[in-house]
Design an enzyme around this catalytic site. Structure first.
Site, mmCIF file in Angstrom:
data_model
loop_
_atom_site.group_PDB
_atom_site.id
_atom_site.type_symbol
_atom_site.label_atom_id
_atom_site.label_comp_id
_atom_site.label_asym_id
_atom_site.label_seq_id
_atom_site.Cartn_x
_atom_site.Cartn_y
_atom_site.Cartn_z
ATOM 1 N N THR A 49 0.820 -1.208 0.000
ATOM 2 C CA THR A 49 0.000 0.000 0.000
ATOM 3 C C THR A 49 0.857 1.262 0.000
ATOM 4 O O THR A 49 2.013 1.227 0.388
ATOM 5 C CB THR A 49 -0.850 0.017 1.288
ATOM 6 O OG1 THR A 49 -1.263 -1.295 1.595
ATOM 7 C CG2 THR A 49 -2.056 0.916 1.155
ATOM 8 N N GLY A 52 -3.462 -7.297 4.539
ATOM 9 C CA GLY A 52 -4.771 -6.748 4.857
ATOM 10 C C GLY A 52 -5.649 -7.639 5.703
ATOM 11 O O GLY A 52 -6.405 -7.155 6.550
#
Length: 260
Positions: free
Chosen positions: A142, A195
Site C-alpha cells: 500500500t 490486509g
C-alpha cells in the site's frame, strides 16, 4: 504546525524513500497554497500512484489471472468526509476517484459501479497492465499519507494495487474504514501490510483510539505493531495535534515533513 507523513508500504525497499520525500513535498505545497488536509493527503498519494515503483496506480500488481489489475483506495478527514473504492480497474489515480466519492452521499463503491462512477467523474480509460513497470511483478504493498493542516484538521488517504498473488475480487484493508485508515478530531492513522490481519483487528481505529485517549504516538504505533505476529508485514503512520511519525516491523520507506 502543518505536518504530513507518507509511507510507501511495509516491506518495500528503503531505497524508494525518495518517492516518499517527493510525495510529502507535494502535499506540503498544497497546504501552503491554502488547501486543507484532505487535498494535501490526496496530492501526496497521487504522486506515489504515478511512481511505478510502488504498488498503487501505475505500479499496481497483476492479479492471479496474469492480466487483471484491481485497485482500492480511500480518503477520510476529521470533518466527516469519507470515500472509498474497491476493485477499480483502468483508472490511473484511484485515490482521486475515492475523493470524488467523498463528495457524494455514498461512502464505498466497488467493481463496475466504481468504474462507472469514475468515468462519470471525468477519469478516462487508463490501461495499467500495458504500462511497462519494474514493480509490476514485485510491487510494494500500500501507499498512504496522513496530514494535519494549519486549522487543526486531520486527513488520511491510501491506495493499493492489492496483494500478489491474489484472486480477482479480493479486497484488503485499504478501503475498509477503521482497518486500513481512520481520521477523527484527535488525529489520523493509516496501516499497511497484510490486509487480512489488519482487518481482523480494525487496526487503524484501534491506534486512533489509543491516541485519542492520550497514549504517546510512538507507544501507540508500537502497540499496534504488537497486535500482529511479527512474521506478518505491518506498518503504521499517524499524526495528532502535537506528534507525527511512522513505525514498521519491516523496512518501510516513509517520510515526515512539517512546515517551516
Amino acid at each position: 504546525m502543518p505536518t504530513i507523513v507518507v509511507h510507501g508500504g511495509a516491506g518495500a525497499s528503503k531505497a524508494y524513500e525518495d518517492g516518499c520525500i517527493a510525495a510529502a513535498q507535494a502535499g506540503m505545497l498544497v497546504l501552503r497554497d491554502g488547501a486543507g488536509a484532505l487535498e494535501a493527503a490526496v496530492a501526496a498519494v497521487v504522486l506515489l500512484e504515478n511512481d511505478g515503483r510502488f504498488n498503487a496506480g501505475i505500479g499496481s500488481k497483476v492479479r492471479s489471472d496474469g492480466v487483471s489489475v484491481q485497485m482500492d483506495a480511500a480518503v477520510m478527514d476529521s470533518t466527516g468526509l469519507l470515500g472509498a473504492v474497491a476493485g477499480l480497474q483502468t483508472v490511473r489515480n484511484p485515490v482521486q476517484v475515492a475523493r470524488a466519492v467523498a463528495a457524494t452521499p455514498q461512502h464505498l463503491l466497488c467493481g463496475e459501479g466504481a468504474l462507472r462512477f469514475a468515468r462519470q467523474s471525468g477519469h478516462p480509460v487508463f490501461d495499467a497492465p500495458n504500462i511497462s513497470s519494474p514493480a509490476r511483478a514485485d510491487g510494494c504493498d500500500t501507499v498512504g499519507a496522513v496530514v494535519r493542516d494549519s486549522e487543526g484538521r486531520f486527513a488520511v488517504a491510501g491506495s493499493t494495487g492489492g496483494a500478489s498473488p491474489s484472486p480477482l475480487g479480493r479486497v484488503g484493508d485499504t478501503p475498509i474504514i477503521g482497518a486500513g485508515f481512520y481520521a477523527g478530531p484527535k488525529g489520523a492513522v493509516a496501516a499497511t501490510g497484510i490486509g487480512e490481519h489488519i482487518m481482523r483487528h480494525l487496526l487503524a481505529r484501534e491506534v486512533y483510539q489509543w491516541l485519542a485517549d492520550g497514549l504517546p504516538l510512538p507507544q501507540a504505533l508500537q502497540r499496534g505493531l504488537g497486535m500482529v505476529d511479527h512474521k506478518i508485514d505491518l506498518g503504521l503512520i499517524a499524526v495528532t495535534a502535537s506528534e507525527a511519525g511512522s513505525a514498521s516491523n519491516r523496512d518501510m520507506p516513509a517520510w515526515t515533513l512539517s512546515a517551516d
